[in-house]
Design a protein around this motif. Structure first.
Motif, PDB file in Angstrom:
ATOM      1  N   LYS A   1      73.971  20.354  68.420  1.00 53.31           N
ATOM      2  CA  LYS A   1      73.013  20.515  69.491  1.00 53.31           C
ATOM      3  C   LYS A   1      71.706  19.785  69.186  1.00 53.31           C
ATOM      4  O   LYS A   1      71.232  19.763  68.050  1.00 53.31           O
ATOM      5  CB  LYS A   1      72.717  21.995  69.729  1.00 53.31           C
ATOM      6  N   LYS A   2      71.133  19.201  70.234  1.00 48.74           N
ATOM      7  CA  LYS A   2      69.780  18.672  70.183  1.00 48.74           C
ATOM      8  C   LYS A   2      69.020  19.240  71.376  1.00 48.74           C
ATOM      9  O   LYS A   2      69.582  19.380  72.459  1.00 48.74           O
ATOM     10  CB  LYS A   2      69.770  17.144  70.234  1.00 48.74           C
ATOM     11  N   VAL A   3      67.766  19.561  71.153  1.00 45.67           N
ATOM     12  CA  VAL A   3      66.980  20.190  72.210  1.00 45.67           C
ATOM     13  C   VAL A   3      65.598  19.563  72.283  1.00 45.67           C
ATOM     14  O   VAL A   3      65.173  18.823  71.391  1.00 45.67           O
ATOM     15  CB  VAL A   3      66.841  21.708  71.969  1.00 45.67           C
ATOM     16  N   ASN A   4      64.904  19.865  73.380  1.00 50.52           N
ATOM     17  CA  ASN A   4      63.498  19.534  73.548  1.00 50.52           C
ATOM     18  C   ASN A   4      62.705  20.833  73.553  1.00 50.52           C
ATOM     19  O   ASN A   4      63.157  21.830  74.122  1.00 50.52           O
ATOM     20  CB  ASN A   4      63.253  18.797  74.866  1.00 50.52           C
ATOM     21  N   ILE A   5      61.533  20.821  72.941  1.00 52.90           N
ATOM     22  CA  ILE A   5      60.715  22.026  72.913  1.00 52.90           C
ATOM     23  C   ILE A   5      59.250  21.681  73.172  1.00 52.90           C
ATOM     24  O   ILE A   5      58.811  20.551  72.934  1.00 52.90           O
ATOM     25  CB  ILE A   5      60.817  22.767  71.557  1.00 52.90           C
ATOM     26  N   ASN A   6      58.513  22.652  73.673  1.00 54.92           N
ATOM     27  CA  ASN A   6      57.056  22.627  73.701  1.00 54.92           C
ATOM     28  C   ASN A   6      56.601  23.714  72.738  1.00 54.92           C
ATOM     29  O   ASN A   6      56.945  24.883  72.917  1.00 54.92           O
ATOM     30  CB  ASN A   6      56.509  22.901  75.104  1.00 54.92           C
ATOM     31  N   ALA A   7      55.849  23.328  71.719  1.00 58.67           N
ATOM     32  CA  ALA A   7      55.491  24.314  70.694  1.00 58.67           C
ATOM     33  C   ALA A   7      54.131  24.007  70.087  1.00 58.67           C
ATOM     34  O   ALA A   7      53.664  22.860  70.103  1.00 58.67           O
ATOM     35  CB  ALA A   7      56.554  24.350  69.603  1.00 58.67           C
ATOM     36  N   LYS A   8      53.519  25.051  69.561  1.00 63.47           N
ATOM     37  CA  LYS A   8      52.241  24.935  68.861  1.00 63.47           C
ATOM     38  C   LYS A   8      52.507  24.906  67.357  1.00 63.47           C
ATOM     39  O   LYS A   8      53.307  25.686  66.841  1.00 63.47           O
ATOM     40  CB  LYS A   8      51.340  26.127  69.208  1.00 63.47           C
ATOM     41  N   ILE A   9      51.859  23.989  66.641  1.00 63.82           N
ATOM     42  CA  ILE A   9      51.991  23.908  65.189  1.00 63.82           C
ATOM     43  C   ILE A   9      51.137  25.026  64.577  1.00 63.82           C
ATOM     44  O   ILE A   9      49.907  24.989  64.651  1.00 63.82           O
ATOM     45  CB  ILE A   9      51.546  22.539  64.652  1.00 63.82           C
ATOM     46  N   ILE A  10      51.795  26.016  63.996  1.00 62.91           N
ATOM     47  CA  ILE A  10      51.079  27.173  63.461  1.00 62.91           C
ATOM     48  C   ILE A  10      50.603  26.946  62.036  1.00 62.91           C
ATOM     49  O   ILE A  10      49.466  27.242  61.688  1.00 62.91           O
ATOM     50  CB  ILE A  10      51.990  28.423  63.507  1.00 62.91           C
ATOM     51  N   GLN A  11      51.490  26.389  61.201  1.00 68.23           N
ATOM     52  CA  GLN A  11      51.146  26.255  59.787  1.00 68.23           C
ATOM     53  C   GLN A  11      52.009  25.199  59.124  1.00 68.23           C
ATOM     54  O   GLN A  11      53.178  25.020  59.470  1.00 68.23           O
ATOM     55  CB  GLN A  11      51.346  27.601  59.077  1.00 68.23           C
ATOM     56  N   GLU A  12      51.420  24.443  58.205  1.00 64.68           N
ATOM     57  CA  GLU A  12      52.195  23.536  57.356  1.00 64.68           C
ATOM     58  C   GLU A  12      52.690  24.335  56.155  1.00 64.68           C
ATOM     59  O   GLU A  12      51.898  24.838  55.363  1.00 64.68           O
ATOM     60  CB  GLU A  12      51.334  22.367  56.890  1.00 64.68           C
ATOM     61  N   VAL A  13      54.002  24.473  56.038  1.00 65.50           N
ATOM     62  CA  VAL A  13      54.584  25.306  54.997  1.00 65.50           C
ATOM     63  C   VAL A  13      54.750  24.535  53.694  1.00 65.50           C
ATOM     64  O   VAL A  13      54.407  25.010  52.623  1.00 65.50           O
ATOM     65  CB  VAL A  13      55.951  25.866  55.455  1.00 65.50           C
ATOM     66  N   ARG A  14      55.289  23.334  53.778  1.00 64.53           N
ATOM     67  CA  ARG A  14      55.508  22.541  52.569  1.00 64.53           C
ATOM     68  C   ARG A  14      55.569  21.073  52.939  1.00 64.53           C
ATOM     69  O   ARG A  14      55.869  20.709  54.065  1.00 64.53           O
ATOM     70  CB  ARG A  14      56.798  22.950  51.869  1.00 64.53           C
ATOM     71  N   LYS A  15      55.291  20.235  51.929  1.00 67.90           N
ATOM     72  CA  LYS A  15      55.319  18.795  52.135  1.00 67.90           C
ATOM     73  C   LYS A  15      55.926  18.142  50.908  1.00 67.90           C
ATOM     74  O   LYS A  15      55.611  18.513  49.781  1.00 67.90           O
ATOM     75  CB  LYS A  15      53.897  18.269  52.380  1.00 67.90           C
ATOM     76  N   GLY A  16      56.809  17.188  51.139  1.00 72.06           N
ATOM     77  CA  GLY A  16      57.452  16.523  50.021  1.00 72.06           C
ATOM     78  C   GLY A  16      58.342  15.393  50.501  1.00 72.06           C
ATOM     79  O   GLY A  16      58.103  14.774  51.531  1.00 72.06           O
ATOM     80  N   ASN A  17      59.392  15.122  49.717  1.00 77.45           N
ATOM     81  CA  ASN A  17      60.369  14.091  50.050  1.00 77.45           C
ATOM     82  C   ASN A  17      61.757  14.613  49.753  1.00 77.45           C
ATOM     83  O   ASN A  17      61.929  15.462  48.868  1.00 77.45           O
ATOM     84  CB  ASN A  17      60.118  12.823  49.235  1.00 77.45           C
ATOM     85  N   SER A  18      62.752  14.099  50.462  1.00 74.09           N
ATOM     86  CA  SER A  18      64.136  14.498  50.210  1.00 74.09           C
ATOM     87  C   SER A  18      65.063  13.322  50.482  1.00 74.09           C
ATOM     88  O   SER A  18      64.748  12.416  51.259  1.00 74.09           O
ATOM     89  CB  SER A  18      64.546  15.686  51.091  1.00 74.09           C
ATOM     90  N   VAL A  19      66.236  13.381  49.843  1.00 71.92           N
ATOM     91  CA  VAL A  19      67.254  12.361  50.047  1.00 71.92           C
ATOM     92  C   VAL A  19      68.065  12.715  51.288  1.00 71.92           C
ATOM     93  O   VAL A  19      68.527  13.846  51.432  1.00 71.92           O
ATOM     94  CB  VAL A  19      68.186  12.263  48.820  1.00 71.92           C
TER      95      VAL A  19
END
Length: 383
Positions: free
Chosen positions: A127-145
């Protein structure tokens, strides 16, 4: 015996949902690729019929189930559980939405935005969807393979609308501001251990929009504690200039070969990323296990280009107790423990005696105690 070409191998039929349809590549011998999610598998499709490119794109946009006939299957190079699907010049694609007039109209229709509360009961498969949402909080930031071996930036946010909240993973760099509302299209819905989450794809578009109402109040628990680092387990990941992960990198070698690029690079062009886990012992309580990524590691350690894994581990162990902020078992911040101001008694305070110039008239303020200056302040005569 020589390997048979895809056109001479056994023909098969596969059904599933298409995503990540690429642009047409190679002008001389045009082809494009895509991802097919089917029967609990994820396969890479290589299509040699550029005239069908628009149909692949429409099927992805409308999230329609497709049937690929007369395709060639072979084991994927990196994992026996994955397969390549070759869509050759004799292959054909049929789409469930292409049957009947109503389905033809749906090919050009723009999918409607769904409310986040609806995602909990949604069949997440393909499934792929479209959403309208508010960014509440940045939980984590990094990189992944990712699946094709590239090492890409990844940021996880908590997002919410007026009905609920969910975790959204945003791949690659985007200009996103916490507290703002966004229209986010073509995001993939996933289910890991019963937890629904969203993830952007290469076709995702993120557009800043006006407020859509009062978002659900939610806050990811965050804890800041003073810890001693008693255990370290980290790994070094080497990345080529095109973001592919590299194996068997020898720092002393004159060149580094990337299989994905089929190119030799100078060692200074290779980027090293670090990630791992820490064992943390708070002043009170049990040992805490938390993961840590490159950005936070480099905020407290100076990592030289030729540093080995052992060097980095020893640098971690040598750190004094740190003030560490943890969010969902992930270290998001490390800093020195703030020094407490030492309060001494009045008897221990040094007494500074300054000479006073001789004057006929002078003014000495009343002594208000140690929190005020006791130095004499002079007033000139008005005579």
């Amino acid at each position: 015996m020589a390997e048979q070409s895809p056109s001479k191998k056994l023909r098969n039929q596969v059904k599933g949902f298409l995503c990540e349809v690429s642009p047409i590549k190679d002008i001389k011998k045009p082809y494009f690729d895509a991802i097919l999610q089917h029967e609990g598998e994820v396969s890479k499709v290589v299509a040699f019929r550029p005239e069908d490119h628009i149909h692949f794109q429409n099927a992805e946009t409308t999230r329609s189930q497709v049937t690929l006939d007369d395709v060639v299957l072979q084991p994927y190079v990196e994992s026996s559980r994955k397969r390549n699907v070759f869509y050759t010049h004799s292959s054909k694609m049929s789409c469930v939405h292409e049957r009947g007039e109503t389905s033809k109209n749906s090919l050009s229709a723009t999918p409607q935005c769904v409310q986040l509360s609806e995602l909990q009961n949604l069949d997440t498969k393909s499934k792929k969807v479209n959403i309208n949402a508010k960014i509440i909080q940045e939980v984590r930031k990094g990189n992944s393979v990712v699946w094709d071996g590239r090492y890409l930036p990844r940021t996880e946010y908590t997002v919410a609308d007026t009905t609920g909240y969910i975790s959204l993973t945003v791949w690659c760099e985007h200009n996103i501001t916490v507290g703002e509302w966004y229209n986010i299209t073509n995001v993939s819905v996933g289910n890991f251990k019963g937890k629904i989450s969203l993830s952007t794809t290469k076709n995702t578009q993120i557009l800043n929009i006006a407020s859509q109402g009062t978002a659900v109040a939610v806050q990811v628990p965050t804890e800041t504690i003073k810890c001693d680092i008693i255990g370290v387990n980290i790994k070094n990941i080497f990345i080529c200039p095109r973001s592919h992960t590299l194996k068997d990198v020898t720092p002393s070698s004159p060149t580094v070969y990337c299989v994905s690029c089929n190119t030799h690079y100078k060692p200074p062009a290779i980027i090293m990323r670090i990630s791992g886990h820490l064992g943390l012992k708070p002043e009170m309580g049990n040992v805490v296990e938390a993961s840590i990524e490159d950005e936070v590691i480099r905020s407290v350690l100076t990592v030289k280009p030729g540093a080995s894994r052992e060097d980095i581990i020893q640098s971690f162990i040598a750190l004094p107790p740190m003030q560490i902020t943890i969010r969902e078992n992930i270290v998001v911040k490390m800093e020195d423990v703030p020094q407490k101001a030492e309060i001494r008694s009045e008897a221990e305070l040094p007494v500074k005696v300054e000479p006073v110039e001789e004057s006929i008239d002078f003014y000495s303020p009343p002594d208000h105690g140690i929190l005020f200056s006791s130095q004499d302040r002079k007033r000139k005569s008005t005579d």
